[in-house]
Design an enzyme around this catalytic site. Structure first.
Site, PDB file in Angstrom:
ATOM      1  N   LEU A 138       7.164 -22.738 -10.482  1.00 34.79           N
ATOM      2  CA  LEU A 138       6.871 -23.286 -11.914  1.00 34.79           C
ATOM      3  C   LEU A 138       5.697 -24.250 -12.109  1.00 34.79           C
ATOM      4  CD1 LEU A 138      10.724 -24.671 -12.868  1.00 34.79           C
ATOM      5  CD2 LEU A 138       9.391 -22.548 -13.561  1.00 34.79           C
ATOM      6  N   ASP A 139       4.977 -24.298 -13.041  1.00 36.70           N
ATOM      7  CA  ASP A 139       3.730 -25.241 -12.775  1.00 36.70           C
ATOM      8  C   ASP A 139       4.214 -26.718 -12.694  1.00 36.70           C
ATOM      9  OD1 ASP A 139       2.343 -22.833 -13.498  1.00 36.70           O
ATOM     10  OD2 ASP A 139       2.481 -23.372 -15.768  1.00 36.70           O
ATOM     11  N   LYS A 140       3.341 -27.275 -12.146  1.00 34.65           N
ATOM     12  CA  LYS A 140       3.588 -28.528 -11.982  1.00 34.65           C
ATOM     13  C   LYS A 140       4.033 -29.644 -13.217  1.00 34.65           C
ATOM     14  CE  LYS A 140       1.144 -32.971 -10.246  1.00 34.65           C
ATOM     15  NZ  LYS A 140      -0.410 -33.647  -9.652  1.00 34.65           N
TER      16      LYS A 140
END
Length: 241
Positions: free
Chosen positions: A102-104
């Site tokens: 998952l993106d930051k």
């Protein structure tokens, strides 16, 4: 399996430390003090107690995390906090890794495990395991967007996505939507909306396959999956729109 190997795998210390536990009489096998760390254990039939607590052997472990924003989906990083840093020492002992990324700044459902076979099954492009996201999007999302996503959109690098199912929860200047995709390209959800002239301002994964994020998990919290939940993941099926 040797007793010391079993206990070391389950996080009860080094083999030297386990020898100390056995000598101190803290390890019972079928109600009797263990006398030899090398004794053979049948994991499914023998009862092993350490400090009076039963040891339930498991080769693999599976955790569900509600990933918070600001934390990266990696096993280690020199600059940022990782999802592994959020785990307690026992969970870290099993050397788990995130299933996908998952993106930051994206939050929500993340599976962590040391089961490489299951991870490959869930991430394989050939499997088309669906992933469901909730997002807030700048701009009024319309039927035109639904139709475009259903056909696939062309990203900024020229890649055409596979069909995706877009559902409008609320159409407004900041629209709320749910989106089901079957692949996991870099920043895919954000780039899909950019392709239709809109911007994602909040993104949360709420489901993977048929497994939904536990609503009782606060951001940054995690728990072990039940056997039933692991089977749900194992039996994840492709989805057709």
């Amino acid at each position: 399996m040797r007793l010391d190997k079993m206990l070391a795998h389950m996080g009860y210390g080094s083999r030297r430390e386990i020898r100390g536990l056995v000598k101190a009489g803290e390890v019972l096998v079928n109600g009797l003090p263990a006398k030899d760390v090398g004794m053979q254990i049948q994991e499914e039939n023998d009862q092993v107690l350490v400090y009076g607590e039963e040891v339930i052997y498991s080769e693999y472990v599976y955790y569900m995390m509600n990933k918070p924003p600001g934390v990266i989906s990696a096993t280690e990083d020199k600059h940022d906090e990782t999802v592994i840093d959020l785990l307690d020492p026992l969970a870290q002992h099993f050397e788990v890794f995130p299933v996908g990324r998952l993106d930051k700044d994206t939050e929500g459902l993340l599976i962590l495990t040391n089961d490489g076979k299951l991870s490959h099954q869930l991430l394989s492009p050939k499997k088309h395991v669906p992933k469901t996201y909730f997002a807030k999007v700048e701009g009024v999302v319309s039927q035109k967007d639904i139709d475009q996503f259903a056909k696939g959109v062309i990203l900024d690098d020229g890649y055409e996505t596979k069909p995706a199912k877009l559902t409008i929860v609320q159409a407004a200047e900041i629209s709320e939507i749910e989106l089901i995709i079957v692949e996991g390209k870099f920043h895919q959800v954000k780039r899909m909306f950019e392709a239709v002239g809109k911007k994602v301002v909040f993104l949360k994964r709420i489901q993977m396959g048929e497994l939904s994020l536990d609503p009782e998990l606060e951001l940054g919290d995690y728990r072990e999956l039940s056997k039933e939940e692991v089977e749900i993941l194992r039996n994840s099926q492709p989805i057709a729109f």
